[in-house]
Write an enzyme that holds these catalytic residues in place. Sequence first.
Site, PDB file in Angstrom:
ATOM      1  N   GLY A 172       0.818  -1.207   0.000  1.00 23.06           N
ATOM      2  CA  GLY A 172       0.000   0.000   0.000  1.00 23.06           C
ATOM      3  C   GLY A 172       0.852   1.256   0.000  1.00 23.06           C
ATOM      4  CE1 TYR A 173       5.307   5.484   3.150  1.00 25.46           C
ATOM      5  CE2 TYR A 173       6.922   4.363   1.778  1.00 25.46           C
ATOM      6  CZ  TYR A 173       6.552   5.453   2.555  1.00 25.46           C
ATOM      7  OH  TYR A 173       7.429   6.509   2.726  1.00 25.46           O
ATOM      8  CB  ALA A 174       5.268   0.315  -2.741  1.00 25.17           C
ATOM      9  CB  SER A 176       0.340   5.590  -1.218  1.00 27.68           C
ATOM     10  OG  SER A 176       1.471   5.477  -0.378  1.00 27.68           O
TER      11      SER A 176
END
Length: 268
Positions: A172-174, A176
Amino acid sequence: MIARLYTCNKFFVMNNSLFDLSRKTALVTGCNKGIGKGMAVGLAEAGADIIGVSATMPLQGSEIAKAVIGLGRKFTAYQSDFSDRKNLYAFIAKVHQENSTIDILVNNAGMILRKPAAEHPDEYWDKVMAVNLDAQFILAREIGKHMLQRGKGKIIFTASLLSFQGGITVPGYAASKGAVASLVKGLANEWAVRGVNVNAIAPGYIATDNTEPLRNDVERNASILSRIPAGRWGQPDDFKGAVVFLASAASDYVHGTILTVDGGWMGR
Protein backbone atom coordinates in the site's frame (compact mmCIF):
# COMPACT_ATOMS: atom_id res chain seq x y z
CA MET A 1 40.25 44.92 -4.62
CA ILE A 2 37.37 47.06 -3.34
CA ALA A 3 35.49 46.61 -6.62
CA ARG A 4 35.95 42.86 -6.44
CA LEU A 5 34.77 42.74 -2.83
CA TYR A 6 31.71 44.84 -3.69
CA THR A 7 30.85 42.58 -6.59
CA CYS A 8 31.28 39.49 -4.41
CA ASN A 9 29.07 40.93 -1.64
CA LYS A 10 26.44 41.93 -4.18
CA PHE A 11 26.47 38.38 -5.53
CA PHE A 12 26.08 36.99 -2.00
CA VAL A 13 23.15 39.28 -1.17
CA MET A 14 21.40 38.46 -4.44
CA ASN A 15 21.77 34.73 -3.92
CA ASN A 16 20.83 34.92 -0.26
CA SER A 17 17.59 36.70 -1.22
CA LEU A 18 16.69 33.84 -3.55
CA PHE A 19 16.23 31.63 -0.49
CA ASP A 20 14.59 34.26 1.74
CA LEU A 21 11.12 33.23 2.92
CA SER A 22 10.39 36.30 5.01
CA ARG A 23 6.71 37.32 4.94
CA LYS A 24 5.78 33.86 3.66
CA THR A 25 3.47 31.38 5.38
CA ALA A 26 4.03 27.64 5.01
CA LEU A 27 1.50 24.93 5.84
CA VAL A 28 3.47 21.82 6.79
CA THR A 29 1.54 18.60 7.34
CA GLY A 30 2.88 15.86 9.59
CA CYS A 31 5.36 18.23 11.23
CA ASN A 32 5.02 17.17 14.85
CA LYS A 33 8.14 15.02 14.50
CA GLY A 34 10.54 13.43 12.04
CA ILE A 35 11.10 14.72 8.52
CA GLY A 36 8.18 17.13 8.71
CA LYS A 37 9.56 18.73 11.86
CA GLY A 38 12.98 19.11 10.23
CA MET A 39 11.43 20.76 7.17
CA ALA A 40 9.27 23.10 9.25
CA VAL A 41 12.29 24.26 11.24
CA GLY A 42 14.26 24.78 8.02
CA LEU A 43 11.49 26.92 6.55
CA ALA A 44 11.28 28.96 9.76
CA GLU A 45 15.05 29.46 9.72
CA ALA A 46 14.62 30.91 6.22
CA GLY A 47 12.01 33.36 7.53
CA ALA A 48 8.63 31.65 7.04
CA ASP A 49 5.79 31.52 9.54
CA ILE A 50 4.54 27.96 10.02
CA ILE A 51 1.08 26.43 10.14
CA GLY A 52 1.56 22.91 11.49
CA VAL A 53 -0.89 20.03 11.42
CA SER A 54 -0.81 16.35 12.31
CA ALA A 55 -3.10 13.78 13.87
CA THR A 56 -1.24 14.08 17.18
CA MET A 57 -0.21 17.75 17.13
CA PRO A 58 -0.53 19.39 20.57
CA LEU A 59 -2.36 22.67 20.14
CA GLN A 60 0.07 24.33 22.56
CA GLY A 61 3.57 23.69 23.83
CA SER A 62 4.82 21.22 21.22
CA GLU A 63 8.54 20.89 20.54
CA ILE A 64 8.05 22.12 16.97
CA ALA A 65 6.13 25.16 18.20
CA LYS A 66 8.93 26.01 20.63
CA ALA A 67 11.55 25.62 17.90
CA VAL A 68 9.71 27.86 15.42
CA ILE A 69 8.79 30.52 17.98
CA GLY A 70 12.37 30.44 19.25
CA LEU A 71 13.44 31.52 15.76
CA GLY A 72 11.17 34.56 15.98
CA ARG A 73 8.54 33.13 13.67
CA LYS A 74 4.84 32.49 14.19
CA PHE A 75 3.56 28.94 14.71
CA THR A 76 -0.12 27.98 14.43
CA ALA A 77 -1.08 24.44 15.43
CA TYR A 78 -3.93 22.28 14.16
CA GLN A 79 -4.90 18.67 14.75
CA SER A 80 -6.54 16.59 12.02
CA ASP A 81 -6.89 12.92 11.14
CA PHE A 82 -6.28 12.76 7.39
CA SER A 83 -7.73 9.24 7.17
CA ASP A 84 -11.14 10.78 7.95
CA ARG A 85 -12.44 12.68 4.90
CA LYS A 86 -14.89 14.83 6.90
CA ASN A 87 -12.17 15.71 9.40
CA LEU A 88 -9.85 16.68 6.56
CA TYR A 89 -12.39 19.02 4.94
CA ALA A 90 -13.20 20.58 8.32
CA PHE A 91 -9.49 21.30 8.79
CA ILE A 92 -9.21 22.86 5.33
CA ALA A 93 -12.20 25.12 5.98
CA LYS A 94 -10.81 26.20 9.34
CA VAL A 95 -7.29 26.89 8.10
CA HIS A 96 -8.65 29.03 5.25
CA GLN A 97 -10.92 30.92 7.64
CA GLU A 98 -8.16 31.65 10.16
CA ASN A 99 -5.23 32.32 7.79
CA SER A 100 -5.36 34.86 4.98
CA THR A 101 -2.69 33.42 2.68
CA ILE A 102 -0.79 30.16 2.41
CA ASP A 103 2.25 30.67 0.18
CA ILE A 104 3.81 27.23 0.61
CA LEU A 105 2.19 23.82 1.09
CA VAL A 106 4.40 20.97 2.26
CA ASN A 107 2.35 17.79 1.79
CA ASN A 108 4.41 15.64 4.12
CA ALA A 109 1.97 13.70 6.32
CA GLY A 110 2.06 9.99 5.69
CA MET A 111 1.94 6.55 7.24
CA ILE A 112 3.18 3.03 6.61
CA LEU A 113 1.63 -0.32 7.57
CA ARG A 114 3.69 -3.48 7.12
CA LYS A 115 2.41 -6.92 6.19
CA PRO A 116 3.27 -9.25 3.29
CA ALA A 117 1.18 -8.63 0.18
CA ALA A 118 -0.69 -11.94 0.38
CA GLU A 119 -1.77 -11.03 3.93
CA HIS A 120 -2.15 -7.27 3.48
CA PRO A 121 -5.73 -6.50 4.62
CA ASP A 122 -8.13 -4.05 2.99
CA GLU A 123 -8.04 -1.95 6.13
CA TYR A 124 -4.28 -1.39 5.79
CA TRP A 125 -4.57 -0.56 2.11
CA ASP A 126 -7.50 1.84 2.56
CA LYS A 127 -5.98 3.76 5.47
CA VAL A 128 -2.58 4.18 3.83
CA MET A 129 -4.17 5.37 0.59
CA ALA A 130 -6.45 7.78 2.44
CA VAL A 131 -3.57 9.46 4.27
CA ASN A 132 -0.74 9.18 1.73
CA LEU A 133 -2.63 9.89 -1.49
CA ASP A 134 -6.26 10.99 -1.15
CA ALA A 135 -5.56 13.64 1.49
CA GLN A 136 -2.49 14.84 -0.41
CA PHE A 137 -4.50 15.43 -3.57
CA ILE A 138 -7.38 17.12 -1.74
CA LEU A 139 -5.00 19.46 0.12
CA ALA A 140 -3.10 20.30 -3.06
CA ARG A 141 -6.35 21.01 -4.91
CA GLU A 142 -7.97 23.09 -2.16
CA ILE A 143 -4.85 25.09 -1.21
CA GLY A 144 -3.62 25.15 -4.80
CA LYS A 145 -6.75 26.78 -6.23
CA HIS A 146 -6.03 29.88 -4.12
CA MET A 147 -2.43 29.91 -5.32
CA LEU A 148 -3.69 29.73 -8.90
CA GLN A 149 -5.91 32.74 -8.27
CA ARG A 150 -2.88 34.71 -7.02
CA GLY A 151 -0.65 33.40 -9.81
CA LYS A 152 2.05 32.10 -7.46
CA GLY A 153 2.71 29.43 -4.88
CA LYS A 154 4.87 26.46 -3.98
CA ILE A 155 3.61 22.92 -3.34
CA ILE A 156 6.05 20.28 -2.13
CA PHE A 157 5.08 16.64 -1.65
CA THR A 158 7.02 14.04 0.30
CA ALA A 159 7.56 11.13 -2.07
CA SER A 160 9.82 8.16 -1.28
CA LEU A 161 12.45 5.82 -2.65
CA LEU A 162 9.40 3.60 -3.16
CA SER A 163 8.18 6.11 -5.72
CA PHE A 164 10.85 4.35 -7.83
CA GLN A 165 11.14 0.92 -6.19
CA GLY A 166 8.73 -1.66 -4.84
CA GLY A 167 9.89 -2.25 -1.29
CA ILE A 168 9.10 -5.32 0.82
CA THR A 169 5.88 -6.00 2.80
CA VAL A 170 4.55 -2.46 2.17
CA PRO A 171 2.42 -2.76 -0.99
CA GLY A 172 0.00 0.00 0.00
CA TYR A 173 2.79 2.41 0.89
CA ALA A 174 4.69 1.67 -2.33
CA ALA A 175 1.56 2.15 -4.44
CA SER A 176 0.69 5.41 -2.70
CA LYS A 177 4.16 6.87 -3.12
CA GLY A 178 4.37 5.81 -6.76
CA ALA A 179 1.08 7.61 -7.29
CA VAL A 180 2.35 10.71 -5.47
CA ALA A 181 5.24 10.97 -7.94
CA SER A 182 2.83 10.82 -10.88
CA LEU A 183 0.47 13.29 -9.22
CA VAL A 184 3.32 15.79 -8.82
CA LYS A 185 4.03 15.61 -12.55
CA GLY A 186 0.36 15.85 -13.47
CA LEU A 187 -0.24 18.93 -11.33
CA ALA A 188 2.98 20.54 -12.57
CA ASN A 189 1.89 20.03 -16.18
CA GLU A 190 -1.27 22.04 -15.51
CA TRP A 191 -0.08 24.62 -13.00
CA ALA A 192 3.45 25.58 -14.03
CA VAL A 193 2.23 28.04 -16.65
CA ARG A 194 0.01 29.62 -13.98
CA GLY A 195 2.87 30.38 -11.61
CA VAL A 196 2.53 27.48 -9.16
CA ASN A 197 5.49 25.16 -8.67
CA VAL A 198 4.70 21.55 -7.78
CA ASN A 199 7.62 19.29 -6.85
CA ALA A 200 8.49 16.53 -4.40
CA ILE A 201 11.28 15.40 -2.14
CA ALA A 202 11.98 11.66 -2.02
CA PRO A 203 13.64 10.73 1.28
CA GLY A 204 16.01 7.82 1.46
CA TYR A 205 16.42 5.76 4.61
CA ILE A 206 15.92 8.26 7.42
CA ALA A 207 16.10 7.68 11.18
CA THR A 208 12.42 8.24 12.07
CA ASP A 209 9.65 6.27 13.79
CA ASN A 210 8.60 4.79 10.43
CA THR A 211 11.99 3.14 9.93
CA GLU A 212 12.57 1.98 13.50
CA PRO A 213 11.65 -1.67 12.68
CA LEU A 214 14.29 -1.67 9.92
CA ARG A 215 16.98 -0.18 12.14
CA ASN A 216 16.17 -2.71 14.85
CA ASP A 217 16.57 -5.61 12.39
CA VAL A 218 20.33 -6.25 12.54
CA GLU A 219 20.60 -7.94 9.13
CA ARG A 220 18.31 -5.50 7.32
CA ASN A 221 20.02 -2.51 8.91
CA ALA A 222 23.43 -3.74 7.79
CA SER A 223 22.13 -4.44 4.28
CA ILE A 224 20.67 -0.94 3.96
CA LEU A 225 23.78 0.81 5.28
CA SER A 226 26.01 -1.18 2.91
CA ARG A 227 24.18 0.34 -0.07
CA ILE A 228 24.13 3.98 1.07
CA PRO A 229 27.24 5.73 -0.31
CA ALA A 230 27.08 8.29 2.51
CA GLY A 231 27.42 5.39 4.97
CA ARG A 232 24.72 6.51 7.40
CA TRP A 233 21.00 6.83 7.93
CA GLY A 234 19.66 10.27 7.08
CA GLN A 235 18.43 12.70 9.73
CA PRO A 236 15.39 15.05 9.62
CA ASP A 237 17.72 18.07 9.48
CA ASP A 238 19.06 16.77 6.15
CA PHE A 239 15.84 18.05 4.54
CA LYS A 240 16.19 21.70 5.47
CA GLY A 241 18.15 22.73 2.39
CA ALA A 242 16.00 20.81 -0.07
CA VAL A 243 12.70 22.14 1.25
CA VAL A 244 13.91 25.74 1.43
CA PHE A 245 15.15 25.48 -2.17
CA LEU A 246 11.83 24.16 -3.45
CA ALA A 247 9.85 26.69 -1.37
CA SER A 248 11.87 29.73 -2.47
CA ALA A 249 12.44 31.84 -5.56
CA ALA A 250 15.59 29.81 -6.21
CA SER A 251 13.38 27.06 -7.70
CA ASP A 252 11.06 29.21 -9.81
CA TYR A 253 11.95 27.27 -12.98
CA VAL A 254 11.74 23.85 -11.30
CA HIS A 255 8.49 21.99 -12.00
CA GLY A 256 7.45 18.34 -11.67
CA THR A 257 10.76 17.23 -10.17
CA ILE A 258 11.27 14.45 -7.62
CA LEU A 259 14.37 15.50 -5.66
CA THR A 260 16.02 12.57 -3.89
CA VAL A 261 17.62 13.18 -0.49
CA ASP A 262 18.98 9.71 0.02
CA GLY A 263 22.71 9.72 0.77
CA GLY A 264 23.31 8.51 -2.79
CA TRP A 265 21.07 5.41 -2.62
CA MET A 266 19.53 5.89 -6.07
CA GLY A 267 22.98 6.33 -7.63
CA ARG A 268 23.97 2.77 -6.74
